[in-house]
Design an enzyme around this catalytic site. Sequence first.
Site, PDB file in Angstrom:
ATOM      1  N   ASP A   2     101.944 -80.131  61.169  1.00 19.86           N
ATOM      2  CA  ASP A   2     102.133 -80.817  62.466  1.00 19.86           C
ATOM      3  C   ASP A   2     103.327 -80.514  63.115  1.00 19.86           C
ATOM      4  O   ASP A   2     104.402 -80.774  62.509  1.00 19.86           O
ATOM      5  CB  ASP A   2     101.828 -82.590  62.318  1.00 19.86           C
ATOM      6  N   SER A  21     100.155 -90.782  67.095  1.00 24.83           N
ATOM      7  CA  SER A  21     100.780 -89.744  68.071  1.00 24.83           C
ATOM      8  C   SER A  21     101.494 -90.684  69.168  1.00 24.83           C
ATOM      9  O   SER A  21     102.620 -91.258  68.647  1.00 24.83           O
ATOM     10  CB  SER A  21      99.598 -88.875  68.535  1.00 24.83           C
ATOM     11  N   HIS A  45      97.584 -82.612  62.859  1.00 19.51           N
ATOM     12  CA  HIS A  45      97.675 -83.662  63.877  1.00 19.51           C
ATOM     13  C   HIS A  45      96.380 -84.071  64.336  1.00 19.51           C
ATOM     14  O   HIS A  45      95.499 -83.241  64.676  1.00 19.51           O
ATOM     15  CB  HIS A  45      98.676 -83.080  65.054  1.00 19.51           C
TER      16      HIS A  45
END
Length: 320
Positions: A263, A167, A293
Amino acid sequence: MEKNKLDSIARMTPEIRDVVEFESKQMKELLKMESIDPQDQEAYILTRKYWNEGGPKLKKIVDENIRGPHGDILFRLYYPNETEKNRCILFIHGGGFVVGNIDTHDGIMRRLSIETGAVVVGIDYKLAPQFKFPVPIEECIFLIHHLRENADKYKIDKDDITLAGDSAGAYLSLATAINMRDKEKDISFIKSLLLYYGSFGLADSMSKRLYGGYWDGLTIEALDGYSDVFTKEEDKNNPYRILFDSDLTFGIPPTYIMACELDPLLDDSKLLYEILKEHGMKTELNIVDGVIHGFLHYSKKLPQSLETIKDSARFYKTNK
């Protein structure tokens, strides 16, 4: 619910739906709330605790602390064996620049070390809103230099370092590599990048319009909030902040890109892959079906988590 979103829950694997239900139950039981502020560090730490229990055993885990350009930098080294000279992976955790630490991502780093055979170093970089762009990048660069200058102490090969992150940490990994390429020229010691569901600079995209909700905390409003907290007004167009405005046509180490089918950041990964591939750089894109995610945290309940770490380890081992 935001307008025009797809029904992500219907598209999730049964295991991911179970994880979403488990996380909702955790919030009610541990935090006594229906939902959490995505920028609440204490709540994030509590909800990650379960997922990090019972991870694989390492030969040795060592916490270190050095003085950096913005204060102390805590980092943790995971040793999978007793070899005197090891390959090294610097892992940069996610959390939207505002939450997370080396404890919240302990399980991921343990598994990455076991599967790659490398010494994994987790950095506890400073978080927004107290510390904004480019502070975490500067801390990552400082730690890389420290590790290389003290390679014998840490039993690592100073000329074999990989940057990895999930991320926001995937963004920081790529931003660190580009920054060092531009300012220090020779980054031949960075052998590869392992980028897990990163955000690399798209302000809007099809995937942001279609995916994201309470289950991952990544509504458009939340994503904009993370960026606003991390980025000063004068830095919003900085090419090291918006990486698609950097030159991605040369000098990027071999790059493994992993993305999640459901995501909102999916298109960031797809665009990065297409750019690198077009300009002849070694890259792979792995889009994991039916997951959301953050799924790398869920190895205790989700086979795809460990399978993906194993797949990135396969790529890693081909780049020395």
